[in-house]
Write an enzyme that holds these catalytic residues in place. Sequence first.
Site, PDB file in Angstrom:
ATOM      1  N   LYS A  52      -4.397   2.285   9.501  1.00 43.86           N
ATOM      2  CA  LYS A  52      -5.606   2.832   8.882  1.00 43.86           C
ATOM      3  C   LYS A  52      -6.562   3.422   9.915  1.00 43.86           C
ATOM      4  O   LYS A  52      -7.407   4.251   9.580  1.00 43.86           O
ATOM      5  CB  LYS A  52      -6.316   1.756   8.062  1.00 43.86           C
ATOM      6  CG  LYS A  52      -5.456   1.074   6.995  1.00 43.86           C
ATOM      7  CD  LYS A  52      -4.829   2.069   6.043  1.00 43.86           C
ATOM      8  CE  LYS A  52      -4.137   1.403   4.862  1.00 43.86           C
ATOM      9  NZ  LYS A  52      -2.864   0.775   5.208  1.00 43.86           N
ATOM     10  N   TYR A  76       3.338  -7.090  -4.984  1.00 54.99           N
ATOM     11  CA  TYR A  76       2.550  -6.858  -3.777  1.00 54.99           C
ATOM     12  C   TYR A  76       2.076  -8.173  -3.162  1.00 54.99           C
ATOM     13  O   TYR A  76       1.526  -9.039  -3.863  1.00 54.99           O
ATOM     14  CB  TYR A  76       1.336  -5.981  -4.114  1.00 54.99           C
ATOM     15  CG  TYR A  76       0.397  -5.784  -2.958  1.00 54.99           C
ATOM     16  CD1 TYR A  76       0.713  -4.911  -1.924  1.00 54.99           C
ATOM     17  CD2 TYR A  76      -0.806  -6.469  -2.891  1.00 54.99           C
ATOM     18  CE1 TYR A  76      -0.150  -4.727  -0.848  1.00 54.99           C
ATOM     19  CE2 TYR A  76      -1.684  -6.293  -1.829  1.00 54.99           C
ATOM     20  CZ  TYR A  76      -1.345  -5.426  -0.812  1.00 54.99           C
ATOM     21  OH  TYR A  76      -2.198  -5.254   0.248  1.00 54.99           O
ATOM     22  N   TYR A 127       3.232  -5.888   4.678  1.00 57.17           N
ATOM     23  CA  TYR A 127       3.654  -4.504   4.872  1.00 57.17           C
ATOM     24  C   TYR A 127       4.860  -4.382   5.798  1.00 57.17           C
ATOM     25  O   TYR A 127       5.970  -4.063   5.366  1.00 57.17           O
ATOM     26  CB  TYR A 127       2.486  -3.665   5.423  1.00 57.17           C
ATOM     27  CG  TYR A 127       1.337  -3.543   4.463  1.00 57.17           C
ATOM     28  CD1 TYR A 127       1.335  -2.562   3.473  1.00 57.17           C
ATOM     29  CD2 TYR A 127       0.247  -4.406   4.532  1.00 57.17           C
ATOM     30  CE1 TYR A 127       0.281  -2.445   2.580  1.00 57.17           C
ATOM     31  CE2 TYR A 127      -0.803  -4.302   3.644  1.00 57.17           C
ATOM     32  CZ  TYR A 127      -0.795  -3.323   2.670  1.00 57.17           C
ATOM     33  OH  TYR A 127      -1.827  -3.223   1.774  1.00 57.17           O
TER      34      TYR A 127
END
Length: 331
Positions: free
Chosen positions: A49, A262, A288
């Site tokens: 990010k 998730y 992730y």
Amino acid sequence: MNPIRYERRRYTTGQTPIEKLERLSRELGGPVISIKRDDLTGLTAGGNKTRKLEYLVADAVRQGADTLITCGAVQSNHCRLTLAAAVREGLKCQLVLTEPEGGYDPQASGNHLLFHLLGAEKIEVIEADGDMHAAMDKLAHELASQGRKAYLIPVGGSNEVGSLGYMACAEEIEQQAWESGTPYDYVVTATGSGGTQAGLLAGFWARNSNTRVIGVNVSRDRQSQEAKVLELLGSTARTIGLKGEPSPDTVQCEDRYVGPGYAIPTAEMVEAVQLVARTEGILLDPVYTGKAMAGLIGLIREGRFAKEDQVLFLHTGGSPALYTAPQLFLP
């Protein structure tokens, strides 16, 4: 000239390194695996990010914003890094977090601890299925009534501006490939909000590269994820003036490693995190990169790659999440 690609803050010094994973490659008996260490980008604890925020925060500063507002899960890497970017720029930051299964723990560790350490101005917790964008709009209106100006960043920083961070990363990978004489046949990355994969695809497209990008889903099903990435790839391409429309065939996502959903652990993820730690001394995360590496391992074991293929795994960061679930890795 469209200046948008050049309006950028700089949070990382130089290129992130690419390392060969020789022991892991031997262990799997598969292709030549390398890793792009985007866990070593700038800002607090690093991660993918940061690249998106270089462009998003530049846009916020250009618009005269004094507060960044973004959203994510309670352990959101994106929220951590947005807050860190705000600190770096002398801006305020407010977060909208979704309540996790089992309820919200205000004393939670990991990224949640860092939200408080970094000094989030406000943390709004909403129901898991709540409307994050509506909650962010509400905070922005409250700030406007006080004479302040907010800049809203979507979940994961994944819009046309944020995707430019990974367009730049694709160009960086191409440069490193040229310098090392090692062109990469594939880049494998986690794909969730879609901006990382869409940005990589746009960058390789702009460079006329033959490198293929495989996204390993961390949330939704394959069809939904491929449609999401394709839409963002198209809008990013139009934003920067790339000619033509992207072919759906360029977007490849694998949804067999998501598991129950998730951030819900899987046995394949645990194996992948342990294997990389014990062969290469590199920490992945359970949400992730652990699932993305599980996907790469699974694809290797089923013969997806030739032995001579050069495969680059993108490490998108997230290791603070390891410390929220020690039971997964303790004997």
